[in-house]
Design a protein around this motif. Structure first.
Motif, PDB file in Angstrom:
ATOM      1  N   ILE A  31      65.068  50.044  16.813  1.00  0.00           N
ATOM      2  CA  ILE A  31      65.944  48.950  16.405  1.00  0.00           C
ATOM      3  C   ILE A  31      65.054  47.922  15.719  1.00  0.00           C
ATOM      4  O   ILE A  31      64.170  47.350  16.336  1.00  0.00           O
ATOM      5  CB  ILE A  31      66.670  48.314  17.609  1.00  0.00           C
ATOM      6  N   ARG A  32      65.280  47.715  14.449  1.00  0.00           N
ATOM      7  CA  ARG A  32      64.434  46.797  13.679  1.00  0.00           C
ATOM      8  C   ARG A  32      64.475  45.385  14.221  1.00  0.00           C
ATOM      9  O   ARG A  32      65.510  44.880  14.600  1.00  0.00           O
ATOM     10  CB  ARG A  32      64.878  46.778  12.222  1.00  0.00           C
ATOM     11  N   ARG A  33      63.313  44.762  14.196  1.00  0.00           N
ATOM     12  CA  ARG A  33      63.118  43.368  14.579  1.00  0.00           C
ATOM     13  C   ARG A  33      63.382  43.091  16.064  1.00  0.00           C
ATOM     14  O   ARG A  33      63.645  41.957  16.431  1.00  0.00           O
ATOM     15  CB  ARG A  33      63.964  42.439  13.703  1.00  0.00           C
ATOM     16  N   PHE A  34      63.329  44.110  16.890  1.00  0.00           N
ATOM     17  CA  PHE A  34      63.465  43.934  18.331  1.00  0.00           C
ATOM     18  C   PHE A  34      62.135  44.320  18.978  1.00  0.00           C
ATOM     19  O   PHE A  34      61.527  45.313  18.588  1.00  0.00           O
ATOM     20  CB  PHE A  34      64.562  44.846  18.905  1.00  0.00           C
ATOM     21  N   SER A  35      61.725  43.560  19.966  1.00  0.00           N
ATOM     22  CA  SER A  35      60.515  43.917  20.707  1.00  0.00           C
ATOM     23  C   SER A  35      60.829  45.108  21.608  1.00  0.00           C
ATOM     24  O   SER A  35      61.994  45.399  21.903  1.00  0.00           O
ATOM     25  CB  SER A  35      60.048  42.733  21.557  1.00  0.00           C
ATOM     26  N   GLU A  36      59.784  45.785  22.062  1.00  0.00           N
ATOM     27  CA  GLU A  36      59.970  46.910  22.975  1.00  0.00           C
ATOM     28  C   GLU A  36      60.747  46.471  24.209  1.00  0.00           C
ATOM     29  O   GLU A  36      61.654  47.160  24.668  1.00  0.00           O
ATOM     30  CB  GLU A  36      58.617  47.492  23.393  1.00  0.00           C
ATOM     31  N   GLU A  37      60.388  45.315  24.741  1.00  0.00           N
ATOM     32  CA  GLU A  37      61.057  44.789  25.933  1.00  0.00           C
ATOM     33  C   GLU A  37      62.544  44.554  25.662  1.00  0.00           C
ATOM     34  O   GLU A  37      63.394  44.870  26.495  1.00  0.00           O
ATOM     35  CB  GLU A  37      60.379  43.490  26.353  1.00  0.00           C
ATOM     36  N   SER A  38      62.870  44.003  24.502  1.00  0.00           N
ATOM     37  CA  SER A  38      64.261  43.733  24.149  1.00  0.00           C
ATOM     38  C   SER A  38      65.062  45.020  24.009  1.00  0.00           C
ATOM     39  O   SER A  38      66.216  45.094  24.424  1.00  0.00           O
ATOM     40  CB  SER A  38      64.347  42.942  22.842  1.00  0.00           C
ATOM     41  N   ILE A  39      64.439  46.037  23.413  1.00  0.00           N
ATOM     42  CA  ILE A  39      65.125  47.325  23.239  1.00  0.00           C
ATOM     43  C   ILE A  39      65.445  47.929  24.601  1.00  0.00           C
ATOM     44  O   ILE A  39      66.567  48.371  24.847  1.00  0.00           O
ATOM     45  CB  ILE A  39      64.264  48.289  22.395  1.00  0.00           C
ATOM     46  N   ILE A  40      64.467  47.949  25.491  1.00  0.00           N
ATOM     47  CA  ILE A  40      64.678  48.534  26.818  1.00  0.00           C
ATOM     48  C   ILE A  40      65.747  47.754  27.582  1.00  0.00           C
ATOM     49  O   ILE A  40      66.630  48.342  28.201  1.00  0.00           O
ATOM     50  CB  ILE A  40      63.354  48.624  27.597  1.00  0.00           C
ATOM     51  N   LYS A  41      65.710  46.432  27.514  1.00  0.00           N
ATOM     52  CA  LYS A  41      66.717  45.607  28.198  1.00  0.00           C
ATOM     53  C   LYS A  41      68.109  45.868  27.622  1.00  0.00           C
ATOM     54  O   LYS A  41      69.083  46.019  28.368  1.00  0.00           O
ATOM     55  CB  LYS A  41      66.361  44.127  28.077  1.00  0.00           C
ATOM     56  N   LEU A  42      68.223  45.946  26.298  1.00  0.00           N
ATOM     57  CA  LEU A  42      69.506  46.240  25.656  1.00  0.00           C
ATOM     58  C   LEU A  42      70.027  47.592  26.128  1.00  0.00           C
ATOM     59  O   LEU A  42      71.199  47.718  26.494  1.00  0.00           O
ATOM     60  CB  LEU A  42      69.363  46.229  24.133  1.00  0.00           C
ATOM     61  N   ARG A  43      69.170  48.587  26.164  1.00  0.00           N
ATOM     62  CA  ARG A  43      69.603  49.931  26.556  1.00  0.00           C
ATOM     63  C   ARG A  43      69.998  49.998  28.023  1.00  0.00           C
ATOM     64  O   ARG A  43      70.915  50.727  28.385  1.00  0.00           O
ATOM     65  CB  ARG A  43      68.529  50.944  26.205  1.00  0.00           C
ATOM     66  N   GLU A  44      69.331  49.232  28.868  1.00  0.00           N
ATOM     67  CA  GLU A  44      69.746  49.171  30.275  1.00  0.00           C
ATOM     68  C   GLU A  44      71.127  48.535  30.391  1.00  0.00           C
ATOM     69  O   GLU A  44      71.963  48.984  31.176  1.00  0.00           O
ATOM     70  CB  GLU A  44      68.712  48.397  31.094  1.00  0.00           C
ATOM     71  N   THR A  45      71.385  47.502  29.598  1.00  0.00           N
ATOM     72  CA  THR A  45      72.687  46.834  29.590  1.00  0.00           C
ATOM     73  C   THR A  45      73.766  47.791  29.093  1.00  0.00           C
ATOM     74  O   THR A  45      74.863  47.868  29.662  1.00  0.00           O
ATOM     75  CB  THR A  45      72.642  45.567  28.712  1.00  0.00           C
ATOM     76  N   VAL A  46      73.467  48.528  28.031  1.00  0.00           N
ATOM     77  CA  VAL A  46      74.413  49.505  27.480  1.00  0.00           C
ATOM     78  C   VAL A  46      74.734  50.557  28.533  1.00  0.00           C
ATOM     79  O   VAL A  46      75.900  50.913  28.745  1.00  0.00           O
ATOM     80  CB  VAL A  46      73.845  50.155  26.197  1.00  0.00           C
ATOM     81  N   GLN A  47      73.706  51.048  29.209  1.00  0.00           N
ATOM     82  CA  GLN A  47      73.900  52.062  30.243  1.00  0.00           C
ATOM     83  C   GLN A  47      74.795  51.539  31.365  1.00  0.00           C
ATOM     84  O   GLN A  47      75.741  52.224  31.783  1.00  0.00           O
ATOM     85  CB  GLN A  47      72.534  52.470  30.798  1.00  0.00           C
ATOM     86  N   GLU A  48      74.531  50.343  31.857  1.00  0.00           N
ATOM     87  CA  GLU A  48      75.353  49.756  32.922  1.00  0.00           C
ATOM     88  C   GLU A  48      76.801  49.609  32.463  1.00  0.00           C
ATOM     89  O   GLU A  48      77.733  49.905  33.215  1.00  0.00           O
ATOM     90  CB  GLU A  48      74.794  48.392  33.325  1.00  0.00           C
ATOM     91  N   ASN A  49      77.001  49.145  31.250  1.00  0.00           N
ATOM     92  CA  ASN A  49      78.341  48.955  30.695  1.00  0.00           C
ATOM     93  C   ASN A  49      79.097  50.286  30.632  1.00  0.00           C
ATOM     94  O   ASN A  49      80.245  50.377  31.065  1.00  0.00           O
ATOM     95  CB  ASN A  49      78.242  48.331  29.295  1.00  0.00           C
ATOM     96  N   ALA A  50      78.437  51.309  30.106  1.00  0.00           N
ATOM     97  CA  ALA A  50      79.084  52.619  29.970  1.00  0.00           C
ATOM     98  C   ALA A  50      79.410  53.226  31.328  1.00  0.00           C
ATOM     99  O   ALA A  50      80.498  53.760  31.531  1.00  0.00           O
ATOM    100  CB  ALA A  50      78.191  53.555  29.163  1.00  0.00           C
ATOM    101  N   LEU A  51      78.472  53.126  32.264  1.00  0.00           N
ATOM    102  CA  LEU A  51      78.709  53.712  33.586  1.00  0.00           C
ATOM    103  C   LEU A  51      79.761  52.946  34.378  1.00  0.00           C
ATOM    104  O   LEU A  51      80.366  53.501  35.289  1.00  0.00           O
ATOM    105  CB  LEU A  51      77.401  53.798  34.366  1.00  0.00           C
ATOM    106  N   ALA A  52      79.993  51.686  34.011  1.00  0.00           N
ATOM    107  CA  ALA A  52      81.055  50.909  34.650  1.00  0.00           C
ATOM    108  C   ALA A  52      82.416  51.243  34.035  1.00  0.00           C
ATOM    109  O   ALA A  52      83.442  50.767  34.501  1.00  0.00           O
ATOM    110  CB  ALA A  52      80.773  49.416  34.519  1.00  0.00           C
ATOM    111  N   GLY A  53      82.401  52.069  32.985  1.00  0.00           N
ATOM    112  CA  GLY A  53      83.651  52.515  32.375  1.00  0.00           C
ATOM    113  C   GLY A  53      84.133  51.663  31.217  1.00  0.00           C
ATOM    114  O   GLY A  53      85.247  51.843  30.738  1.00  0.00           O
ATOM    115  N   TYR A  54      83.301  50.743  30.741  1.00  0.00           N
ATOM    116  CA  TYR A  54      83.706  49.881  29.628  1.00  0.00           C
ATOM    117  C   TYR A  54      83.347  50.500  28.285  1.00  0.00           C
ATOM    118  O   TYR A  54      82.370  51.239  28.174  1.00  0.00           O
ATOM    119  CB  TYR A  54      83.018  48.509  29.729  1.00  0.00           C
ATOM    120  N   ARG A  55      84.139  50.154  27.282  1.00  0.00           N
ATOM    121  CA  ARG A  55      83.850  50.565  25.914  1.00  0.00           C
ATOM    122  C   ARG A  55      82.778  49.661  25.333  1.00  0.00           C
ATOM    123  O   ARG A  55      82.467  48.606  25.876  1.00  0.00           O
ATOM    124  CB  ARG A  55      85.120  50.466  25.061  1.00  0.00           C
TER     125      ARG A  55
END
Length: 166
Positions: A31-55
């Motif tokens: 993901i351009r212009r994102f730090s490694e830490e930001s990418i991992i945090k975003l992906r953890e958030t995406v994972q939690e959202n998806a597993l909670a059943g949200y679009r």
């Protein structure tokens, strides 16, 4: 109650390790212009959202605020990252069930990329994804590349006597 009817996705510890390695911490999914830490945090958030059943659209405002992006960029990130996570999740679940191959299926509408229309109906191994973007040579399974709405239809094969699955 609705809680009693809830179906939680189940996957083994090794399946979660595969998802972590191939999605959450995979910085090749850049993901351009994102730090490694930001990418991992975003992906953890995406994972939690998806597993909670949200679009994906449930995340847009949060991504926009957290990463100071435009609404369009936040929507793109939410949609694409959710799709990539779900593609990795499906691949891990199918692997645990012994599924090694899939049929590439597009949404069969006008927005399907030419590169993906060419793949529609063809059979591939998860371990050897096809070139999903001819311009860059990027190989990916369905849903695992930016803005891809394609799906993997599992190819079920009979288990041979004595064969180990997984």
């Amino acid at each position: 109650s609705a809680r009693a009817l809830e179906v939680m996705p189940r996957i083994s510890d090794s399946g979660w390790e595969t998802i972590k390695e191939e999605y959450t911490e995979n910085l090749k999914l850049y993901i351009r212009r994102f730090s490694e830490e930001s990418i991992i945090k975003l992906r953890e958030t995406v994972q939690e959202n998806a597993l909670a059943g949200y679009r994906f659209d449930h995340l847009v405002k949060d991504i926009q605020a957290q990463y100071r992006t435009s609404e369009a960029k936040a929507e793109f990130l939410a949609r694409t990252e959710t799709s990539i996570f779900m593609a990795e999740f499906r691949k891990a679940r199918f692997a645990e069930a012994g599924v090694r191959r899939y049929i590439w299926r597009t949404s069969e509408d006008q927005r399907v990329r030419d590169d993906h229309a060419h793949l529609n109906g063809r059979v591939f191994f998860y371990s050897m994804p096809p070139v999903a973007d001819l311009a860059t040579g990027t190989r990916a399974n369905p849903g695992a590349i930016w803005n891809c709405r394609c799906m993997d239809e599992p190819v079920l094969e009979p288990v041979r006597a004595g064969e180990r699955i997984g």
